[in-house]
Design a protein around this motif. Structure first.
Motif, mmCIF file in Angstrom:
data_model
loop_
_atom_site.group_PDB
_atom_site.id
_atom_site.type_symbol
_atom_site.label_atom_id
_atom_site.label_comp_id
_atom_site.label_asym_id
_atom_site.label_seq_id
_atom_site.Cartn_x
_atom_site.Cartn_y
_atom_site.Cartn_z
ATOM 1 N N ARG A 182 -0.673 -7.044 -11.894
ATOM 2 C CA ARG A 182 -1.137 -7.178 -10.519
ATOM 3 C C ARG A 182 -2.512 -6.535 -10.376
ATOM 4 N NH1 ARG A 182 2.861 -9.923 -10.604
ATOM 5 N NH2 ARG A 182 4.393 -10.207 -8.914
ATOM 6 N N PRO A 183 -3.371 -7.060 -9.479
ATOM 7 C CA PRO A 183 -4.643 -6.391 -9.210
ATOM 8 C C PRO A 183 -4.411 -5.127 -8.405
ATOM 9 C CG PRO A 183 -4.382 -8.285 -7.771
ATOM 10 C CD PRO A 183 -3.219 -8.320 -8.728
ATOM 11 N N LEU A 184 -5.373 -4.220 -8.494
ATOM 12 C CA LEU A 184 -5.262 -2.902 -7.872
ATOM 13 C C LEU A 184 -6.212 -2.795 -6.682
ATOM 14 C CD1 LEU A 184 -4.304 0.124 -7.973
ATOM 15 C CD2 LEU A 184 -6.258 0.527 -9.506
ATOM 16 N N GLY A 232 -1.556 -1.547 -3.866
ATOM 17 C CA GLY A 232 -2.579 -0.708 -3.254
ATOM 18 C C GLY A 232 -2.167 0.745 -3.245
ATOM 19 N N ILE A 233 -3.159 1.624 -3.325
ATOM 20 C CA ILE A 233 -2.899 3.056 -3.324
ATOM 21 C C ILE A 233 -3.964 3.773 -2.502
ATOM 22 C CG2 ILE A 233 -4.126 3.354 -5.517
ATOM 23 C CD1 ILE A 233 -1.089 5.450 -4.429
ATOM 24 N N TYR A 234 -3.518 4.658 -1.631
ATOM 25 C CA TYR A 234 -4.417 5.552 -0.906
ATOM 26 C C TYR A 234 -4.099 6.955 -1.403
ATOM 27 C CZ TYR A 234 -6.415 8.334 2.890
ATOM 28 O OH TYR A 234 -7.126 9.259 3.619
ATOM 29 N N GLY A 235 -5.020 7.549 -2.164
ATOM 30 C CA GLY A 235 -4.770 8.870 -2.730
ATOM 31 C C GLY A 235 -5.925 9.301 -3.609
ATOM 32 N N GLY A 236 -5.715 10.378 -4.345
ATOM 33 C CA GLY A 236 -6.735 10.906 -5.238
ATOM 34 C C GLY A 236 -6.710 10.228 -6.593
ATOM 35 N N ASP A 237 -7.526 10.734 -7.505
ATOM 36 C CA ASP A 237 -7.663 10.105 -8.819
ATOM 37 C C ASP A 237 -6.347 10.054 -9.580
ATOM 38 O OD1 ASP A 237 -10.495 9.320 -9.272
ATOM 39 O OD2 ASP A 237 -10.871 11.413 -8.825
ATOM 40 N N GLY A 238 -5.520 11.096 -9.456
ATOM 41 C CA GLY A 238 -4.243 11.093 -10.157
ATOM 42 C C GLY A 238 -3.335 9.982 -9.661
ATOM 43 N N SER A 239 -3.250 9.821 -8.329
ATOM 44 C CA SER A 239 -2.429 8.756 -7.747
ATOM 45 C C SER A 239 -2.972 7.386 -8.127
ATOM 46 C CB SER A 239 -2.400 8.896 -6.221
ATOM 47 O OG SER A 239 -1.852 10.134 -5.827
ATOM 48 N N VAL A 278 0.854 -1.185 0.000
ATOM 49 C CA VAL A 278 0.000 0.000 0.000
ATOM 50 C C VAL A 278 0.889 1.233 0.000
ATOM 51 C CG1 VAL A 278 -1.722 1.347 1.255
ATOM 52 C CG2 VAL A 278 -1.876 -1.148 1.230
ATOM 53 N N VAL A 279 0.742 2.065 -1.012
ATOM 54 C CA VAL A 279 1.453 3.335 -1.056
ATOM 55 C C VAL A 279 0.461 4.428 -0.699
ATOM 56 C CG1 VAL A 279 2.809 4.937 -2.441
ATOM 57 C CG2 VAL A 279 3.044 2.475 -2.803
#
Length: 325
Positions: free
Chosen positions: A89-91, A69-76, A14-15
């Protein structure tokens, strides 16, 4: 490759982009990550740190992640989706921005919603748009790419970022409205003067011009809205209203663009040359991210790519089976 993961987060990277959504007051997700994903690797994206380098370094280790994994806005989220495609990889996309258009379209309203989907191994195959500017490498777009009034507004807002998002946005709107001019596009050898062009991932609401949030999951087409410059500057900026209520109010008081000024195309590919007026920036926006080009214009090519990335989403969300696979 088996994409199944443990519900404790084993095999998940998770980033967290803490700079996303700075204009919104939201709870810190660190406690949720520690409680629900104790075995996950959580990386806080530092100032000046590049998401690509972080993911590429993780993928080269002996314990390469099974899920990105990503915790952020649409750009991230769109940048991580691009990396998920590259690394097969799955997102795991979690809302950490101001609007969170993409995850909301999949029924993910909270971090817990995304983690619940991960624990249930509930996924959906999501279509994207590959966007190429001139001869650059394609980028992955999850919601929309735009030229014209909206990118110029974003460019003005970024120049005034020191004023804060809301005050800077208000000042940028006033300046952009005063300076606004149509730009020239060339499509299929034909020239046109337009206020804006929006290229949405999949079919979108026919009553909108600014199609900021996608409406379809496995999008196999582009929904293009071309706002021809036959109306006023006020109508040009009124067209940027992407909320149903705001658009309805503007339409009711006669400020929304006339239907005759909006050209809609539903296609699989779309290419145009963009020629801004002298003194105006050569820019476009995709998923809220501003891209600057060399002065004088550029060529933009958009291609729909169905079933491009696997994303965790709640059962029963658009395109997701009611029972997890």
């Amino acid at each position: 490759m088996n994409h199944r993961t443990r519900s404790d987060g084993h095999g998940v990277l998770v980033v967290r982009n803490a700079r996303s959504g700075s204009a919104v007051i939201r709870s810190d997700p660190a406690g949720t990550f520690a409680e629900r994903l104790p075995a996950a690797r959580v990386h806080e994206l530092g100032e000046g740190e590049d998401l690509v380098e972080v993911v590429d370094a993780a993928m080269k280790t002996d314990a390469a992640p099974d899920v990105l994994g990503i915790y952020g806005g649409d750009g991230s989220v769109s940048r991580m989706a691009h990396l998920a495609r590259q690394h097969d990889r799955p997102l795991l996309a979690m809302p950490g921005g101001t609007f969170n258009h993409f995850v909301r379209a999949l029924g993910v309203e909270t971090v817990d919603d995304a983690i619940d989907a991960l624990a249930a191994d509930s996924t959906v195959e999501v279509g994207v748009v590959e966007v190429t500017a001139d001869a650059d490498e394609p980028v992955t777009v999850l919601n929309v790419v735009s030229i014209g009034a909206y990118p110029e507004l974003i460019e003005e807002r970024e120049r005034r970022s020191s004023l804060g998002k809301w005050l800077g946005g208000a000042v940028a709107t006033a300046v952009a409205l005063r300076r606004a001019e149509p730009l020239t596009i060339v499509r299929g050898g034909r020239r046109a003067r337009v206020w804006s062009v929006f290229v949405s991932v999949g079919r979108n609401d026919p009553d909108r011009v600014a199609t900021m949030q996608r409406q379809e999951t496995d999008a196999a087409v582009l929904d293009v809205r071309v706002h021809h410059a036959r109306g006023s500057k006020v109508r040009a900026f009124a067209s940027l209203a992407f909320g149903k209520r705001s658009a309805a109010v503007l339409r009711a008081i006669g400020l929304f663009p006339r239907d005759a000024d909006i050209e809609r195309l539903v296609v699989r590919e779309f290419e145009l040359q963009v020629r801004p007026e002298p003194g105006h920036p050569s820019v476009f926006v995709h998923d809220g991210e501003l891209e600057e080009r060399a002065p004088g214009g550029f060529t933009l090519r958009c291609v729909a790519v169905p079933r491009a990335v696997t994303v965790f989403a709640p059962p029963g969300a658009p395109g997701v089976p009611s029972s997890p696979r």
